[in-house]
Design an enzyme around this catalytic site. Structure first.
Site, PDB file in Angstrom:
ATOM      1  N   ASP A  78       2.663  -7.335  16.646  1.00 47.96           N
ATOM      2  CA  ASP A  78       2.369  -6.810  15.315  1.00 47.96           C
ATOM      3  C   ASP A  78       1.782  -7.945  14.480  1.00 47.96           C
ATOM      4  O   ASP A  78       2.457  -8.553  13.657  1.00 47.96           O
ATOM      5  CB  ASP A  78       3.661  -6.270  14.693  1.00 47.96           C
ATOM      6  N   ARG A  86       2.996 -12.945  13.097  1.00 50.82           N
ATOM      7  CA  ARG A  86       4.096 -13.266  14.006  1.00 50.82           C
ATOM      8  C   ARG A  86       3.819 -14.590  14.719  1.00 50.82           C
ATOM      9  O   ARG A  86       4.683 -15.443  14.802  1.00 50.82           O
ATOM     10  CB  ARG A  86       4.282 -12.145  15.044  1.00 50.82           C
ATOM     11  N   ARG A 148      -2.160  -5.696   2.499  1.00 46.76           N
ATOM     12  CA  ARG A 148      -2.400  -5.445   3.923  1.00 46.76           C
ATOM     13  C   ARG A 148      -3.579  -4.499   4.111  1.00 46.76           C
ATOM     14  O   ARG A 148      -4.140  -4.436   5.211  1.00 46.76           O
ATOM     15  CB  ARG A 148      -1.158  -4.843   4.570  1.00 46.76           C
ATOM     16  N   LYS A 178      -3.414   1.740  11.953  1.00 43.65           N
ATOM     17  CA  LYS A 178      -2.171   2.224  11.348  1.00 43.65           C
ATOM     18  C   LYS A 178      -2.352   2.367   9.824  1.00 43.65           C
ATOM     19  O   LYS A 178      -3.245   1.719   9.255  1.00 43.65           O
ATOM     20  CB  LYS A 178      -1.019   1.261  11.673  1.00 43.65           C
ATOM     21  N   HIS A 179      -1.618   3.250   9.173  1.00 39.70           N
ATOM     22  CA  HIS A 179      -0.499   4.080   9.627  1.00 39.70           C
ATOM     23  C   HIS A 179      -0.871   5.535   9.323  1.00 39.70           C
ATOM     24  O   HIS A 179      -0.898   5.915   8.147  1.00 39.70           O
ATOM     25  CB  HIS A 179       0.790   3.726   8.899  1.00 39.70           C
ATOM     26  N   HIS A 191      10.497   1.070   5.649  1.00 38.97           N
ATOM     27  CA  HIS A 191      11.525   0.258   6.288  1.00 38.97           C
ATOM     28  C   HIS A 191      12.905   0.574   5.721  1.00 38.97           C
ATOM     29  O   HIS A 191      13.912   0.379   6.404  1.00 38.97           O
ATOM     30  CB  HIS A 191      11.243  -1.232   6.080  1.00 38.97           C
ATOM     31  N   ASP A 261       5.248   4.424  14.627  1.00 37.56           N
ATOM     32  CA  ASP A 261       5.771   3.251  13.944  1.00 37.56           C
ATOM     33  C   ASP A 261       7.192   3.024  14.442  1.00 37.56           C
ATOM     34  O   ASP A 261       7.786   3.876  15.124  1.00 37.56           O
ATOM     35  CB  ASP A 261       5.735   3.465  12.424  1.00 37.56           C
TER      36      ASP A 261
END
Length: 526
Positions: A78, A86, A148, A178-179, A191, A261
């Site tokens: 991701d 990451r 983002r 995405k998304h 989240h 997701d």
């Protein structure tokens, strides 16, 4: 069915058809025994997060170990660049955010950014990147998308997302948009809760569905945990209305994978629960189930929970075996094509890929960062940075505050007050560790005219606590420079304002350079 050791003296059985639709996380930087057995049994994919990839070399060694154990397995990550990274989670990404690239509005630059990121991922032997973002950021209060996204206009988002994806593909990487069907109009973070978008179907399709016309050029699409009552009942990721909507949006020409997701996100993990969500996702047409991150959960149990729920659905007749087997075979076929692409595109060395990414990122960030009124300037006094952000940015994970480091890199005496390092730190994932160096109490800094104050903001208009902190600070010290890391429409109206389009390392460095120059470098305000 494959026998899988699960612990001392215990043996569990995994079903190959079920494993063929799962993307599993795991903890650490080595392949654990339980995962090795799942790979032997046909696990389709694994996903890496920051705790798996403390640096690029470790990520490369881990991906190679996974491929050595199961050549067929697709290793996904991701990695968006910018605030969501990451591979560079320890240092911050060398790439600008999507919003910064959209603000510059140079599609060729965006393509080169995608290629730079793709080169780094390829150097690490990774196969599939969960990018680009196709959300249209129409709500400035959005706590999860924000910078983002490439912008708040569907055409700009589609243009730059396709350019970024082209760069990734040129480097041999698989792509995942995405998304779906769009997360940009939400004021809740999936989240932590289930977002609801109350737009009519015509407005939603015009503002948020339009960018998805590029989906046929991409390898996969990730479905969102969002409610859009005008389009159907239930979250898009686990409800039967989403896949037909995607087909209609592209005229039936999308033949890639549909990936959910993360199923550990509260939007579906709390209701109906991870196991039931896995079954509903397959019933709704998903090909691959992303189980999420194991950072705060038992990794093997996450796989077992999803696996057993799907197998129970097969054994009770709820999910026909033939449907699951066909889905697994289709998924493996498409993942196999991604592995083939990756193997046949030469990868650079990690050091070369990192150097190229850093050069491109620095130049791009300098074009994007701007001063709205052109008055903000560092004047040579010691700097004190007050990070006013209050609401967590769960998508980015834990991040240290980057502005102090950027100031010190330029030779500026900079500090951050200590009171934000205590209990507040636990509510503030951007600041997972206090920066080293001298400390000044906030009150002393606020009252000390020998210190130049800088405030970091993200959502001052929609987050009440952040707004209150900023108002109090500006009332006491109107000469404070505000470095805004969110989208421009969420920025405060302040004379000394820098629009950074993100909070990452490269954006903060560009912001400091702009403050040292004392003039707008020509970047768009967005």
């Amino acid at each position: 069915m494959t026998s899988i050791p699960a612990g001392p003296g215990a043996r569990l059985r995994y079903d190959a058809d079920v494993l063929g639709v799962l993307m599993a996380p795991f903890t650490g930087t080595a392949v654990p025994g339980w995962l090795g057995h799942a790979l032997d049994g046909g696990l389709a994919s694994v996903i890496l997060f920051g705790h798996n990839t403390p640096d690029a070399a470790t990520a490369r060694d881990l991906a190679r170990a996974l491929h050595a154990r199961a050549e067929h397995c697709v290793v996904a990550i991701d990695e968006e660049g910018g605030d969501v990274t990451r591979l560079q989670s320890a240092t911050g990404s060398g790439l600008p955010t999507a919003r910064a690239l959209g603000a510059i509005d140079d599609p060729e630059l965006t393509r080169r950014a995608g290629r730079a990121l793709g080169d780094l991922l390829a150097a690490c032997d990774l196969d599939l990147d969960l990018a680009p973002v196709l959300d249209v950021s129409t709500d400035p209060a959005n706590p999860v998308i924000g910078t983002r996204a490439y912008g708040d206009e569907p055409d700009r988002v589609a243009l730059h997302a396709r350019a970024f994806a082209a760069g990734l593909i040129d480097a041999g990487l698989g792509t995942c948009a995405k998304h779906f069907p769009g997360h940009g109009a939400t004021s809740a973070d999936s989240h932590t809760a289930l977002p609801r978008i109350d737009l009519g179907p015509a407005e939603f399709e015009r503002e948020h569905l339009a960018p998805w016309r590029i989906a046929p050029w991409l390898d996969s699409v990730m479905t969102a945990h969002v409610l859009v009552p005008a389009l159907g009942e239930g979250p898009a990721s686990i409800s039967p209305w989403a896949r037909p909507l995607l087909d209609r949006a592209v005229g039936g020409t999308f033949h890639g994978l549909v990936i959910t997701d993360a199923l550990d996100m509260a939007a579906v993990a709390e209701d109906p629960g991870c196991g039931e969500a896995a079954v509903r996702a397959i019933e709704a047409g998903a090909d691959l189930l992303c189980l999420g991150t194991s950072l705060r959960r038992d990794d093997e149990r996450m796989l077992r929970e999803a696996h057993d729920a799907l197998l129970d659905a097969v054994e009770t007749g709820r999910l026909p075996r033939v449907v699951l087997r066909e889905r697994a075979e289709r998924t493996r076929e498409r993942l196999r094509s991604l592995r083939t692409r990756r193997r046949f595109v030469p990868a650079p060395e990690i050091e070369d890929a990192l150097a190229g990414l850093e050069r491109l990122g620095a130049a791009a960030a300098a074009r994007a960062v701007s001063s709205r009124h052109g008055h903000a300037r560092l004047d040579g006094r010691p700097a004190v940075v007050l990070d006013l952000r209050h609401r967590a940015q769960h998508a980015s994970g834990a991040r240290t505050q980057q502005l102090v480091a950027a100031l010190r890199e330029r030779g500026i005496d900079a500090a951050e007050p200590p009171e934000l390092d205590g209990p507040e730190q636990h509510r503030h994932p951007e600041r997972s560790a206090p920066p080293a160096g001298p400390r000044l109490p906030a009150r002393r800094a606020q009252d000390d005219p020998t210190a130049q104050l800088l405030a970091v903001t993200r959502l001052p208009r929609s987050d009440a606590e952040e707004g209150h902190r900023l108002a109090a600070l500006l009332a006491a010290r109107p000469d404070t420079i505000v470095v805004h890391t969110g989208v421009p429409d969420a920025a405060p109206d302040h004379r000394l304002l820098v629009l950074a389009h993100g909070a990452g390392r490269t954006m903060m460095r560009a912001a400091v350079d702009l403050l040292l120059d004392g003039a707008d470098r020509g970047g768009r305000a967005g």
